[in-house]
Design a protein around this motif. Structure first.
Motif, short mmCIF file in Angstrom:
data_model
loop_
_atom_site.label_atom_id
_atom_site.label_comp_id
_atom_site.label_asym_id
_atom_site.label_seq_id
_atom_site.Cartn_x
_atom_site.Cartn_y
_atom_site.Cartn_z
N SER A 191 0.86 -1.19 0.00
CA SER A 191 0.00 0.00 0.00
C SER A 191 0.89 1.24 0.00
N PRO A 192 1.27 1.71 -1.18
CA PRO A 192 2.12 2.90 -1.24
C PRO A 192 1.28 4.17 -1.14
N PHE A 193 1.96 5.29 -0.90
CA PHE A 193 1.29 6.58 -1.03
C PHE A 193 0.75 6.69 -2.45
N GLY A 194 -0.42 7.33 -2.61
CA GLY A 194 -1.17 7.25 -3.86
C GLY A 194 -0.59 7.96 -5.07
N VAL A 195 0.43 8.80 -4.89
CA VAL A 195 1.03 9.49 -6.03
C VAL A 195 2.45 8.97 -6.25
N TRP A 196 2.65 8.32 -7.39
CA TRP A 196 4.01 7.85 -7.73
C TRP A 196 4.90 9.06 -8.01
N ARG A 197 4.52 9.88 -9.02
CA ARG A 197 5.19 11.16 -9.31
C ARG A 197 4.17 12.11 -9.92
N ASN A 198 4.37 13.39 -9.73
CA ASN A 198 3.55 14.39 -10.40
C ASN A 198 3.98 14.51 -11.85
N LYS A 201 6.87 16.63 -13.10
CA LYS A 201 8.24 16.13 -12.96
C LYS A 201 8.53 14.98 -13.90
N ASP A 202 7.50 14.22 -14.28
CA ASP A 202 7.69 13.03 -15.10
C ASP A 202 6.46 12.82 -15.97
N ALA A 203 6.66 12.65 -17.26
CA ALA A 203 5.53 12.50 -18.19
C ALA A 203 4.68 11.28 -17.87
N ARG A 204 5.24 10.29 -17.19
CA ARG A 204 4.49 9.10 -16.81
C ARG A 204 3.70 9.29 -15.52
N GLY A 205 3.89 10.44 -14.87
CA GLY A 205 3.23 10.69 -13.61
C GLY A 205 1.76 11.06 -13.76
N SER A 206 1.12 11.30 -12.64
CA SER A 206 -0.31 11.60 -12.63
C SER A 206 -0.54 13.11 -12.64
N GLN A 207 -1.76 13.47 -13.02
CA GLN A 207 -2.15 14.88 -13.04
C GLN A 207 -2.45 15.32 -11.60
N THR A 208 -1.41 15.41 -10.82
CA THR A 208 -1.52 15.74 -9.40
C THR A 208 -0.48 16.79 -9.06
N ARG A 209 -0.66 17.39 -7.91
CA ARG A 209 0.31 18.35 -7.39
C ARG A 209 0.63 18.00 -5.94
N ALA A 210 0.91 16.74 -5.72
CA ALA A 210 1.20 16.27 -4.37
C ALA A 210 2.49 16.90 -3.85
N GLN A 212 4.38 15.67 -1.57
CA GLN A 212 5.35 14.58 -1.47
C GLN A 212 4.87 13.45 -2.36
N THR A 213 5.81 12.72 -2.92
CA THR A 213 5.46 11.59 -3.79
C THR A 213 6.26 10.37 -3.39
N SER A 214 5.74 9.21 -3.79
CA SER A 214 6.42 7.96 -3.44
C SER A 214 7.83 7.91 -3.99
N TYR A 215 7.99 8.27 -5.27
CA TYR A 215 9.29 8.15 -5.93
C TYR A 215 10.30 9.14 -5.37
N ASP A 216 9.91 10.39 -5.23
CA ASP A 216 10.87 11.45 -4.90
C ASP A 216 11.09 11.63 -3.40
N ASP A 217 10.14 11.20 -2.58
CA ASP A 217 10.24 11.48 -1.15
C ASP A 217 10.29 10.24 -0.26
N LEU A 218 9.58 9.19 -0.66
CA LEU A 218 9.63 7.93 0.09
C LEU A 218 10.57 6.92 -0.55
N TYR A 219 11.09 7.28 -1.74
CA TYR A 219 12.05 6.45 -2.49
C TYR A 219 11.48 5.07 -2.82
N ILE A 222 7.21 2.58 -7.27
CA ILE A 222 6.11 1.64 -7.46
C ILE A 222 5.98 1.21 -8.91
N LEU A 223 6.13 2.16 -9.84
CA LEU A 223 5.98 1.84 -11.25
C LEU A 223 6.98 0.77 -11.67
N ASN A 224 8.19 0.89 -11.18
CA ASN A 224 9.22 -0.11 -11.47
C ASN A 224 8.84 -1.48 -10.91
#
Length: 236
Positions: A191-198, A201-210, A212-219, A222-224
């Motif tokens: 159960s990761p935080f719901g935003v992988w990346r905004n 920052k990354d074209a594969r990310g979600s239309q969000t403005r979180a 903190q994100t899983s990739y950049d802040d919790l390391y 998830i996508l990988n």
């Protein structure tokens, strides 16, 4: 059962402690009020949950927090001799008012792996569940104190962020391999935080403005993990 539920996700390791009989870690203070003190009269909550769920044709998924060691250091009442903070204080760092097992230390990751695999091996669980605390959520103005382990083990990486993500990738991949070997029919989910990346920052990310994100802040990449097939399910 009356509601028609088919699975229970039951937290068995909140912070280096246990809601089950463990040879590695102390009984949880959230079970009995005192860390290290077992239920009296004795029973094993995890064994009870497995038995009762299976009697109702329900699955039991054991939920663990891998790297959190203590919820509130400032309000520490008692730390059992079998707790990781007592046995391996060199593995534990403080961040904010909580204590964490440093994921950058290979021997510390191996210890967490042994604790989790002990659950998988000894209990007839149907799933293993991990929550979103890999590296902790950022605290403004405070850096997670892993400089020593980074200089010891991470100098071959371009930066600390890539090294931290590799530590968690290694942990997830290794845990997947071991659990598949031990119990291939068991589900493994996170159960990761719901935003992988905004997306900004990354074209594969979600239309969000979180913030903190899983990739950049919790390391937690998830996508990988999904692309590599290391998980049976993701429950953000």
């Amino acid at each position: 059962e009356d509601l028609g539920l088919n699975a229970i996700i039951f937290q068995v390791r909140p912070a280096g402690d246990a809601f089950y009989y463990s040879a590695f870690e102390p009984w949880s203070e959230y079970l009995t009020g005192v860390q290290g003190k077992g239920p009296d009269p004795f029973f094993d909550p995890l064994a009870f949950m497995v038995e009762e769920c299976h009697a109702r044709a329900m699955e039991l998924h054991a939920w663990v927090n891998p790297f959190r060691a203590y919820m509130n250091v400032e309000k520490t009442r008692y730390v059992a001799a079998s707790h990781v903070m007592s046995r391996h204080p060199d593995w534990v760092v403080r961040y904010g008012n909580q204590a964490y097992i440093d994921p950058g230390l290979p021997e510390a990751r191996d210890y967490v792996m042994r604790v989790i695999l002990d659950i998988v091996y000894r209990y007839d669980i149907d799933g293993l569940h991990i929550d979103d605390y890999f590296y902790p959520y950022r605290i403004q103005g405070e850096e997670f104190p892993d400089t020593t382990s980074y200089y010891q083990f991470g100098r071959s990486f371009r930066n600390k962020a890539d090294w931290r993500r590799n530590n968690i990738n290694t942990f997830v991949r290794t845990l997947r391999n071991y659990t598949q070997a031990l119990k291939p029919e068991m589900k493994f989910g996170i159960s990761p935080f719901g935003v992988w990346r905004n997306r900004q920052k990354d074209a594969r990310g979600s239309q969000t403005r979180a913030g903190q994100t899983s990739y950049d802040d919790l390391y937690a990449d998830i996508l990988n993990w999904l692309e590599q097939g290391w998980l049976d399910y993701v429950a953000p």
